[in-house]
Write an enzyme that holds these catalytic residues in place. Structure first.
Site, mmCIF file in Angstrom:
data_model
loop_
_atom_site.group_PDB
_atom_site.id
_atom_site.type_symbol
_atom_site.label_atom_id
_atom_site.label_comp_id
_atom_site.label_asym_id
_atom_site.label_seq_id
_atom_site.Cartn_x
_atom_site.Cartn_y
_atom_site.Cartn_z
ATOM 1 N N CYS A 54 66.569 -25.810 -45.128
ATOM 2 C CA CYS A 54 65.757 -24.780 -44.474
ATOM 3 C C CYS A 54 64.926 -25.312 -43.311
ATOM 4 O O CYS A 54 64.516 -24.546 -42.455
ATOM 5 C CB CYS A 54 64.836 -24.116 -45.492
ATOM 6 S SG CYS A 54 65.714 -23.152 -46.727
ATOM 7 N N LEU A 61 68.113 -21.235 -56.082
ATOM 8 C CA LEU A 61 66.747 -20.792 -55.792
ATOM 9 C C LEU A 61 65.912 -20.930 -57.061
ATOM 10 O O LEU A 61 66.148 -20.230 -58.040
ATOM 11 C CB LEU A 61 66.726 -19.324 -55.343
ATOM 12 C CG LEU A 61 67.297 -18.986 -53.991
ATOM 13 C CD1 LEU A 61 67.331 -17.483 -53.780
ATOM 14 C CD2 LEU A 61 66.505 -19.647 -52.891
#
Length: 186
Positions: free
Chosen positions: A72, A174
């Site tokens: 990310c 996640l």
């Protein structure tokens, strides 16, 4: 199959974003000395960076850096790498391109795989690009320049978000604690 789709769409989105960045910077494409390309959603050999050199008409001597799977923070890593290259020589003009084709993760159609549905709300397909350099010429629009950068990695959170390669597909990881992790580290 998914990677072929990545290549097809990444080439188009990256070319469009890079073309706009070059135009907006008013830097002559012949003066681009480096291309930094960043993605986590696919791979290509030759890389998208090599294809951009050709499709944008850049010099065949353009140096390339391909940043893959940095996660990310890919955009900020691309900014730091482009900044380091630009700072090394005032003549360097660095074209940085970040591209993700996140829709490729929506493939499982397994109702128990909630991370895909969460990912579809958080991440999207797209590309962004900029030209970075030091000491811009009068003919160039202001180029991006980084004054300072800093990075901190928390080893106890390294597996909170990620991608696992599974039989011809990506599986998004996640951790449920991500909101708490972000809250504690901002």
């Amino acid at each position: 199959v998914l990677n072929k789709q990545f290549i097809k769409h990444a080439e188009i989105l990256s070319h469009d974003a890079a073309s706009r960045a070059i135009r907006d910077s008013n830097v002559n494409p012949d003066e681009i000395t480096h291309v930094v390309f960043c993605t986590v959603s696919g791979q290509a050999a030759p890389g998208i960076d090599a294809k951009l050199v050709i499709s944008l008409g850049l010099s065949p001597h353009t140096k390339r850096v391909n940043l893959g799977f940095v996660g990310c923070q890919g955009g900020s890593v691309a900014i730091r790498v482009a900044s380091d290259i630009a700072a090394a020589n005032p003549k360097h003009r660095v074209l940085a391109v970040c591209c993700e084709i996140c829709s490729l993760m929506l493939h499982n159609h397994d109702p128990s795989c909630s991370s895909e549905y969460v990912a579809s709300q958080l991440f999207a397909d797209g590309a962004a690009s900029f030209v970075m350099g030091c000491q811009p010429k009068l003919s160039e629009n202001k180029l991006y320049e980084v004054i300072a950068s800093h990075c901190t990695q928390h080893s106890n959170h390294i597996n909170a978000i990620g991608l696992n390669l599974r039989m011809n597909t990506w599986e998004l990881v996640l951790n449920n604690n991500i909101p708490h992790i972000v809250e504690q580290n901002i």
